[in-house]
Design a protein around this motif. Sequence first.
Motif, PDB file in Angstrom:
ATOM      1  N   ARG A 111     -32.258  15.892  64.555  1.00 54.35           N
ATOM      2  CA  ARG A 111     -32.526  14.569  63.552  1.00 54.35           C
ATOM      3  C   ARG A 111     -31.273  13.919  63.817  1.00 54.35           C
ATOM      4  NH1 ARG A 111     -35.978  12.690  60.030  1.00 54.35           N
ATOM      5  NH2 ARG A 111     -35.078  11.513  58.229  1.00 54.35           N
ATOM      6  N   TYR A 117     -31.149  24.783  51.024  1.00 53.29           N
ATOM      7  CA  TYR A 117     -31.574  24.443  52.438  1.00 53.29           C
ATOM      8  C   TYR A 117     -31.666  26.031  53.333  1.00 53.29           C
ATOM      9  CZ  TYR A 117     -32.608  21.858  56.595  1.00 53.29           C
ATOM     10  OH  TYR A 117     -33.349  21.360  57.880  1.00 53.29           O
ATOM     11  N   ARG A 131     -30.508  20.692  60.846  1.00 48.50           N
ATOM     12  CA  ARG A 131     -31.756  19.897  60.847  1.00 48.50           C
ATOM     13  C   ARG A 131     -32.151  19.408  62.219  1.00 48.50           C
ATOM     14  NH1 ARG A 131     -31.601  14.845  56.992  1.00 48.50           N
ATOM     15  NH2 ARG A 131     -29.790  14.285  58.391  1.00 48.50           N
TER      16      ARG A 131
END
Length: 263
Positions: free
Chosen positions: A195, A136, A192
């Motif tokens: 989120r 990621y 993220r």
Amino acid sequence: MIAHLSPFQPFIDSAINVCCQDPEAIGLAAGGSWASGELDAYSDLDLVLVLSRKVAPDTEQMQVYASRFGPLLASFRGDHVGEPRLLIALYESPLLHVDIKFLTPDEFYERVENPVILWERDQLLTSILEKSVAVYPPFDFQWTEDRFWVWMHYAALKIGRGEFFEAMDFLSFIRNMVLGPLLHLNHNGLPRGVRRAETTFRSGDLERLQKTVASPNRASLCQSLTEAMNLYADLRDKLAPVTLIKNRKAQTIVTEYLTTIHQ
């Protein structure tokens, strides 16, 4: 069948059936909330379609293939998120938002997560997953610090000029690009955006994030911008590596400038 899968099962069955009949199809996998175990009735589907031939970034070919999965209402390519291999699609009956990433086997090696394999030919996707590691994109502290105080001055200018809605939009950008990712890191998660902030962040952190949401007036925006600056500085000082070069001078001057806008 996993929890909450039933609304999506007919669509998935149709997609798998299409793949089975296509000799160029290598595999179909699901990422996003499916892979993380967070799928619910309001989720979209994040699919990865691996084909032996290169389909993306040809939008027309992507749309033609996607239309084989079900009645396609609308679709467009994911250029706005920097991913021309992604087709963002809306299907009818049931009404489903489905993101389909069209990859070749070589492209499947590079990924940000390990998706759940829904169907594959000759264990080819499984083999690739075993030979490679998902990575990621990390949060870049120096990249952020180099820009943050310029961004804060820009937002202050918008408030000073009376462009309140632009300033509100900019604060939303800061939450998604900076504050949300840092708060996720503070909770040992992936950076993220915002989120699932409502269910992921501790109450104190969530309250601080909420204070960065402004109304379209000068006082509210100045207060929210101040909160955003303070939250960023606190998280930066807590989470950033010791090698980070902090622009303390810019931080002080921009903070002082904001007080003149508030008057």
